[in-house]
Each structure stands twice: as C-alpha cells, then as structure tokens.
Design an enzyme around this catalytic site. Structure first.
Site, PDB file in Angstrom:
ATOM      1  N   TYR A   1      44.743  35.189  40.756  1.00 29.58           N
ATOM      2  CA  TYR A   1      45.216  33.830  40.415  1.00 29.58           C
ATOM      3  C   TYR A   1      46.723  33.664  40.573  1.00 29.58           C
ATOM      4  O   TYR A   1      47.265  32.598  40.316  1.00 29.58           O
ATOM      5  CB  TYR A   1      44.743  33.438  39.024  1.00 29.58           C
ATOM      6  CG  TYR A   1      43.269  33.030  38.970  1.00 29.58           C
ATOM      7  CD1 TYR A   1      42.475  33.052  40.115  1.00 29.58           C
ATOM      8  CD2 TYR A   1      42.674  32.615  37.785  1.00 29.58           C
ATOM      9  CE1 TYR A   1      41.141  32.687  40.080  1.00 29.58           C
ATOM     10  CE2 TYR A   1      41.339  32.253  37.732  1.00 29.58           C
ATOM     11  CZ  TYR A   1      40.578  32.277  38.897  1.00 29.58           C
ATOM     12  OH  TYR A   1      39.255  31.920  38.852  1.00 29.58           O
TER      13      TYR A   1
ATOM     14  N   ASP B   1      37.429  41.494  36.428  1.00 28.48           N
ATOM     15  CA  ASP B   1      36.085  40.899  36.285  1.00 28.48           C
ATOM     16  C   ASP B   1      35.054  41.827  36.930  1.00 28.48           C
ATOM     17  O   ASP B   1      34.021  42.156  36.330  1.00 28.48           O
ATOM     18  CB  ASP B   1      36.096  39.530  36.967  1.00 28.48           C
ATOM     19  CG  ASP B   1      34.945  38.634  36.536  1.00 28.48           C
ATOM     20  OD1 ASP B   1      34.818  37.536  37.109  1.00 28.48           O
ATOM     21  OD2 ASP B   1      34.165  39.026  35.641  1.00 28.48           O
TER      22      ASP B   1
ATOM     23  N   GLY C   1      46.603  38.531  38.929  1.00 27.30           N
ATOM     24  CA  GLY C   1      46.094  39.133  40.174  1.00 27.30           C
ATOM     25  C   GLY C   1      45.728  38.052  41.168  1.00 27.30           C
ATOM     26  O   GLY C   1      46.596  37.354  41.709  1.00 27.30           O
TER      27      GLY C   1
ATOM     28  N   GLY D   1      38.714  42.266  40.921  1.00 22.32           N
ATOM     29  CA  GLY D   1      39.683  42.621  39.868  1.00 22.32           C
ATOM     30  C   GLY D   1      39.048  43.138  38.594  1.00 22.32           C
ATOM     31  O   GLY D   1      38.056  43.870  38.615  1.00 22.32           O
TER      32      GLY D   1
END
Ligand code: APR
Length: 170
Positions: free
Chosen positions: A119, A32, A117, A30
């Site tokens: 999570y 990150d 996303g 994502g």
C-alpha cells in the site's frame, strides 16, 4: 509496555496478531499471505463468512493453526499522496485494533507496519502514526499491557526505535 520485534509476526507468542489485509479479506501477499499460510485454509473460510472490511476498520477471527488467541484483520489505506484521508484512516486502524483488544481483554497485541508494503505508505509517516496512536491509547488505558511493533526488516525496526525515543523526549 511497547516493544519492537524484528521477525515474522506469525511466530510471536502474543494474544493477538494484526493482519494488514485488504477490504475483501480474501488474503493476498505480504503479511496477509504469511498469516493465511500459517493459519491454514480455515482462516480463508472464516474471512469469507465476514464478507469484507472497510478501510480503517477491523474484523476479528480465530487464529486456526497459529498459536495465538485472535487475528485482527485491519485494512490500511493505500498511499495516494497523503491528502485523501490516509493519515486518519491509518490512525483509525490502530485505534480500532487497540479498542477491540481492550474489549476482548487481550493482554498482548502485535502490529505489522500496516500499509508500508504493497500500500506504499511512506514508512516514516506510518511509524509516526503508529507510535502516536499506541502512546495515546496507553495514556488513557493500561490494556493491552504489551504492544509489539513487529518489523520484517531492520530499517523498519530502526524507524520504530527512533520514533519511540523521539516520543519520550517530546
Ligand atoms: N511478519 C511481519 N511483517 C511482515 C511479514 C511478516 N511475516 N511479511 C511482510 N511484512 C511487512 C512488510 O515488510 C511491510 O513492512 O508488513 C508490512 C506491511 O506490508 P504488506 O504486507 O504489503 O501490507 P500493506 O502494505 O498493508 O498492503 C496490504 O497487501 O498483501 C496484500 O492482501 C494484502 O491487499 C493487501 C495489501
């Protein structure tokens, strides 16, 4: 001033971009993954030196190859139905990032849709929290003067626009 932007957060011309990280702070997918790819390997080394971040909190690093001043790594809650403190933890992510931006005299900050996303946080509930926390902050403090909700798809951008309109009409 609050804006909604549709696009890649690593391309924004702001002082701070917020990363939706995990507690280990060692990168992932994502946003990150996108931020680590754009920043380069120095970011992972800096994150290793921090040694992790509790859910709901924030840790700051340099931005390395991304032309912004700081990256704020915050760890959103994983959605588990909404009765295990997720709303409070997600609210805390926004509050901590805004307070740190204020302390560091950052003039502009861009948030991704934290926890929406991998999570699995329901976007409409997460966007409500994001707008509420940003509006509450701005009612107390005028800094940072520019706050951007950076969305990666049009549906998410529409949710932010609708929530911002609803907030004004409250
Ligand atoms: N720019 C802006 N937004 C992005 C980008 C990008 N380049 N890439 C993805 N997004 C959006 C997603 O579409 C989603 O709406 O960011 C939002 C957050 O999704 P995730 O990145 O999956 O973050 P989150 O749900 O908080 O899960 C965090 O996922 O990537 C891993 O290491 C990360 O374990 C952590 C978990």
């Amino acid at each position: 001033m609050i804006k909604v932007h549709l696009g890649d957060i690593t391309r924004l011309n702001v002082d701070v971009i917020v990363n939706a990280a995990n507690a280990r702070l060692l990168g992932g997918g994502g946003v990150d993954g996108a931020i680590h790819r754009a920043a380069g390997p120095g970011l992972l080394d800096a994150c290793r030196n921090i040694g992790g971040c509790p859910v709901g909190e924030v840790r700051a690093t340099s931005a390395f190859s991304i032309p912004v001043k700081r990256i704020y790594h915050t760890v959103g809650p994983v959605w588990r139905g909404g009765r295990l403190g997720e709303p409070e933890l997600l609210s805390s992510c926004y509050r901590h990032c805004l307070a740190l931006a204020r302390r560091e005299s950052m003039r502009s900050i861009a948030f991704p849709a934290i926890s929406c996303g991998v999570y699995d946080y329901p976007p409409s509930l997460a966007v409500e929290i994001a707008v509420e926390q940003v509006q509450q902050h701005l009612e107390k403090d005028g800094e940072p003067q520019s706050i951007i909700f950076c969305c990666f798809d049009a549906e998410m951008a529409e949710l932010y626009h609708a929530q911002l309109d609803a907030y004004v009409r409250r």
